[in-house]
Design an enzyme around this catalytic site. Structure first.
Site, PDB file in Angstrom:
ATOM      1  N   LYS A 177       0.833  -1.000   0.177  1.00 51.24           N
ATOM      2  CA  LYS A 177      -0.239  -0.080  -0.361  1.00 51.24           C
ATOM      3  C   LYS A 177       0.950   1.212   0.252  1.00 51.24           C
ATOM      4  CE  LYS A 177      -1.841   2.749   2.253  1.00 51.24           C
ATOM      5  NZ  LYS A 177      -1.745   4.756   0.985  1.00 51.24           N
ATOM      6  N   SER A 231       4.650   8.163  10.451  1.00 56.14           N
ATOM      7  CA  SER A 231       4.702   8.648  11.461  1.00 56.14           C
ATOM      8  C   SER A 231       5.126   7.793  12.842  1.00 56.14           C
ATOM      9  CB  SER A 231       3.819   9.347  11.446  1.00 56.14           C
ATOM     10  OG  SER A 231       2.607   9.212  11.048  1.00 56.14           O
ATOM     11  N   GLY A 235       2.125   4.415  13.015  1.00 53.51           N
ATOM     12  CA  GLY A 235       3.145   3.158  12.943  1.00 53.51           C
ATOM     13  C   GLY A 235       2.339   2.536  14.896  1.00 53.51           C
ATOM     14  N   CYS A 286      13.864  10.425   6.413  1.00 49.01           N
ATOM     15  CA  CYS A 286      13.546  10.229   8.164  1.00 49.01           C
ATOM     16  C   CYS A 286      15.097  10.078   8.488  1.00 49.01           C
ATOM     17  CB  CYS A 286      13.405   8.888   7.918  1.00 49.01           C
ATOM     18  SG  CYS A 286      14.425   7.597   6.194  1.00 49.01           S
ATOM     19  N   GLU A 385      10.483  15.842  15.319  1.00 49.55           N
ATOM     20  CA  GLU A 385      10.809  16.068  13.362  1.00 49.55           C
ATOM     21  C   GLU A 385       9.726  17.455  12.509  1.00 49.55           C
ATOM     22  OE1 GLU A 385      11.834  12.172  10.984  1.00 49.55           O
ATOM     23  OE2 GLU A 385       9.300  12.057  10.996  1.00 49.55           O
TER      24      GLU A 385
HETATM   25  O1  TXE Z   1       2.660   9.532   7.615  1.00 48.84           O
HETATM   26  P1  TXE Z   1       1.494   8.676   7.687  1.00 48.84           P
HETATM   27  P2  TXE Z   1       2.124  11.652   6.754  1.00 48.84           P
HETATM   28  C1  TXE Z   1       6.807  11.948   9.260  1.00 48.84           C
HETATM   29  C2  TXE Z   1       6.720  13.302   8.551  1.00 48.84           C
HETATM   30  C3  TXE Z   1       6.103  13.688   7.838  1.00 48.84           C
HETATM   31  C4  TXE Z   1       4.668  13.191   9.548  1.00 48.84           C
HETATM   32  C5  TXE Z   1       3.356  12.915   8.933  1.00 48.84           C
HETATM   33  O2  TXE Z   1       7.273  13.801   9.998  1.00 48.84           O
HETATM   34  O3  TXE Z   1       5.572  15.190   8.826  1.00 48.84           O
HETATM   35  O4  TXE Z   1       5.356  11.598  10.095  1.00 48.84           O
HETATM   36  O5  TXE Z   1       3.487  12.338   7.324  1.00 48.84           O
HETATM   37  C6  TXE Z   1      -0.146   5.518   5.891  1.00 48.84           C
HETATM   38  N1  TXE Z   1      -3.418   2.507   8.362  1.00 48.84           N
HETATM   39  N2  TXE Z   1       7.123  10.603   8.580  1.00 48.84           N
HETATM   40  O6  TXE Z   1       0.926  11.830   7.769  1.00 48.84           O
HETATM   41  O7  TXE Z   1      -0.077   8.536   8.326  1.00 48.84           O
HETATM   42  C7  TXE Z   1       0.074   6.186   4.382  1.00 48.84           C
HETATM   43  O8  TXE Z   1      -1.739   6.229   3.518  1.00 48.84           O
HETATM   44  C8  TXE Z   1      -1.983   2.500   7.674  1.00 48.84           C
HETATM   45  C9  TXE Z   1       8.298  10.272   8.185  1.00 48.84           C
HETATM   46  O9  TXE Z   1       2.087  11.459   5.275  1.00 48.84           O
HETATM   47  O10 TXE Z   1       2.777   7.888   9.144  1.00 48.84           O
HETATM   48  C10 TXE Z   1       0.692   6.544   4.341  1.00 48.84           C
HETATM   49  O11 TXE Z   1       1.226   5.569   2.920  1.00 48.84           O
HETATM   50  N3  TXE Z   1      -1.669   2.970   6.866  1.00 48.84           N
HETATM   51  C11 TXE Z   1       8.468   9.282   7.825  1.00 48.84           C
HETATM   52  C12 TXE Z   1       1.986   6.139   4.939  1.00 48.84           C
HETATM   53  O12 TXE Z   1       1.172   4.915   5.927  1.00 48.84           O
HETATM   54  C13 TXE Z   1      -1.786   4.239   6.951  1.00 48.84           C
HETATM   55  C14 TXE Z   1       8.272   9.085   5.996  1.00 48.84           C
HETATM   56  C15 TXE Z   1       2.189   7.104   6.013  1.00 48.84           C
HETATM   57  O13 TXE Z   1       2.044   7.973   6.380  1.00 48.84           O
HETATM   58  C16 TXE Z   1      -2.485   4.926   7.880  1.00 48.84           C
HETATM   59  C17 TXE Z   1       6.379   9.476   6.346  1.00 48.84           C
HETATM   60  C18 TXE Z   1      -3.280   3.530   9.367  1.00 48.84           C
HETATM   61  N4  TXE Z   1      -4.504   4.048   9.811  1.00 48.84           N
HETATM   62  C19 TXE Z   1       6.548  10.912   6.907  1.00 48.84           C
HETATM   63  N5  TXE Z   1      -2.553   6.207   8.240  1.00 48.84           N
HETATM   64  C20 TXE Z   1       9.719   8.383   7.395  1.00 48.84           C
HETATM   65  N6  TXE Z   1      10.215   7.724   8.360  1.00 48.84           N
HETATM   66  O14 TXE Z   1      10.579   8.520   6.519  1.00 48.84           O
HETATM   67  C21 TXE Z   1      -2.224   6.004   7.301  1.00 48.84           C
HETATM   68  N7  TXE Z   1      -0.636   5.166   6.810  1.00 48.84           N
END
Ligand code: TXE
Length: 483
Positions: A177, A231, A235, A286, A385
């Site tokens: 996904k 995030s 997570g 990240c 972050e």
């Molecule tokens: O993250 P999400 P977002 C951090 C970074 C950023 C913040 C928010 O600080 O500003 O997170 O970003 C999927 N069940 N990182 O809102 O929500 C979503 O569709 C299962 C760090 O974009 O964590 C996407 O594919 N999956 C980071 C993925 O999770 C779900 C990279 C990331 O989204 C879900 C990105 C759910 N309930 C953001 N909700 C890194 N470590 O590199 C969302 N997703």
């Protein structure tokens, strides 16, 4: 093979499959803020279909392939990816706002993952264990079965490569996904998998929203392992969903990574990495080096050098290939603005800022790089972050203070240390709480070979390198009593 960008579909069983609900989502170009494509809005029923297809593949032709054959397929996939580098980089750059040169580097990294894991597939073996007289005991590394992969938008190709490459090499069938803001390149990469001969169902991609398709994937009882990058809050939701069916979960949740610069450091070598580590991908990395800790004796002169460089940095549309492109979407832009307005309210001084070029469309999600100094350790800016091109600086007086500042956030993904003192290099490597510590370098050029992952809120489990293969297998112990 790939449907046109406006023809939205999932990739299931080597076929393009329309979403069962018929619903779609718009895809915006971060450089312009305009809609340029639509994707399928996957839901629980689409995830059910993808998991069922993956299970059939695991029980069927894909599951019966030898490790050597899986490795060869990955190697062929890598070649096909490199042969389509321009097209893939173009898609990624339009979809995520990455400058073209970064998108091209991501394509090369994706291919490199498949080369690495293709070569490793037939070198993953168990052990024999000395046991009691009359026994032979051995361990076998087996694939989990069907693995779920939730990919973020910041490095869609690289994170897909490290996770799916290792999972397929180990013999799992995958359901992916991708993020709603970064999935078009992966659909093209999936088409290439079919072209090079991956059996149907080995790789399946369902696009859509995290709360719908992502949540359904994490909760699905037909998923045997989940790998998630994103995030800390999401997570946690994914880990809870995994726990609901006793499914192992690997989490990579970003960081607040420090670079420690001691007075004896080679500053000419450090400078490009101090700057590059926070502006690469507009800070949406990240492992971004988002905090710089500077020994007080060189605090002012180094800040001056950094300020000079920051004031030259330019952000603009991805196709102009400047120092940085836009942020990925409006939500991320607002997040960075919120951090900066909190910093202003806290009276944290800005030392220097770059510029957004005039050619940048007003509706794009731009943010000029910002350097701030004397950032208090308790501030949100120091602790959390930002995920934007914002570098926080602070001074330290000795090693103990440097370590306390570096370790004093909830995260622990990567750390960098700049010093010529050999004993200190080792002391710092031991004392810093992070999954990776770089001495006199940072990021190690992508480091496909290097195990990667966090401690505390940065997550758990290791990706990349050979270590990832262990995570994508389960160990079986066979004890044979032969007398
Ligand atoms: O993250 P999400 P977002 C951090 C970074 C950023 C913040 C928010 O600080 O500003 O997170 O970003 C999927 N069940 N990182 O809102 O929500 C979503 O569709 C299962 C760090 O974009 O964590 C996407 O594919 N999956 C980071 C993925 O999770 C779900 C990279 C990331 O989204 C879900 C990105 C759910 N309930 C953001 N909700 C890194 N470590 O590199 C969302 N997703």
């Amino acid at each position: 093979m790939l449907p046109s960008m406006t023809h939205n579909a999932h990739f299931i069983g080597n076929q393009w499959v329309s979403t069962l609900s018929g619903e779609t989502l718009p895809v915006l170009n971060p450089s312009s803020g305009e809609i340029f494509a639509r994707i399928a809005r996957g839901n629980r029923a689409d995830i059910d279909a993808a998991v069922a297809t993956a299970r059939q593949a695991f029980a069927g032709p894909w599951g019966r392939l030898s490790a050597l054959e899986r490795g060869r397929l990955l190697a062929r996939w890598a070649e096909a990816i490199l042969a389509n580098q321009d097209e893939l980089a173009g898609i990624e750059s339009t979809d995520t706002g990455k400058p073209l040169k970064q998108a091209r580097a991501d394509v090369v990294a994706l291919a490199r993952y498949f080369e690495f894991y293709g070569g490793a597939a037939d070198k993953l073996h168990g052990q024999t264990i000395p046991y009691q007289e009359g026994y032979t005991v051995l361990t076998i590394r087996e694939p989990h079965g069907v693995t779920g992969h939730i990919i973020p938008w910041n490095y869609p190709m690289q994170i897909f490569g490290r996770s799916v490459g290792a999972a397929l090499a180990a013999g799992n069938a995958c359901v992916v996904k991708p993020a709603e803001d970064g999935c078009l390149s992966l659909l093209r990469v999936a088409a290439l998998a079919a072209e090079v001969g991956f059996p149907a169902g080995a790789l399946n991609i369902v696009t859509g929203l995290g709360a719908e398709a992502g949540q359904a994937l994490a909760e699905h009882p037909g998923i045997d392992h989940i790998s998630f990058t994103g995030s800390p809050d999401t997570g946690k939701r994914v880990a809870i969903a995994g726990a609901s069916h006793h499914c192992p979960v690997t989490l990579e949740l970003g960081g607040k990574s420090p670079q420690l610069v001691f007075a004896d450091a080679d500053l000419d070598a450090a400078m490009p990495m101090l700057v590059g580590a926070i502006i690469q991908n507009a800070g949406q990395t990240c492992s971004a080096g988002s905090r710089v800790l500077i020994e007080r004796a060189i605090y002012e002169p180094l800040l001056e050098r950094l300020a000079q460089r920051f004031s030259q940095l330019r952000a603009g549309p991805a196709d102009l290939d400047l120092d940085l492109g836009p942020l990925v979407n409006r939500k991320q832009q607002q997040r960075v603005w919120d951090f900066l307005s909190d910093a202003q309210a806290d009276g944290i001084p800005i030392v220097a800022q770059g510029e957004v070029v005039d050619e940048a469309p007003a509706k794009g999600y731009y943010q000029a790089p910002v350097l701030l100094r004397d950032v208090p350790p308790a501030s949100r800016l120091w602790q959390d972050e930002v995920f934007g091109p914002v570098l926080s600086a602070a001074a330290f007086d000795d090693e103990d203070e440097a370590v306390a500042l570096a370790n004093g956030t909830p995260y622990g993904l990567v750390a960098g240390v700049w010093t010529r003192d050999g004993a200190r290099q080792f002391r710092m490597a031991r004392r810093l709480e992070a999954g990776q510590v770089f001495i006199n370098n940072y990021g190690a050029g992508g480091g496909v070979e290097l195990p990667f992952g966090g401690v505390r809120h940065s997550g758990h489990g290791r990706e990349k390198g050979f270590e990832a293969l262990y995570g994508f297998t389960r160990l079986k112990t066979v004890a044979l009593r032969h007398g």
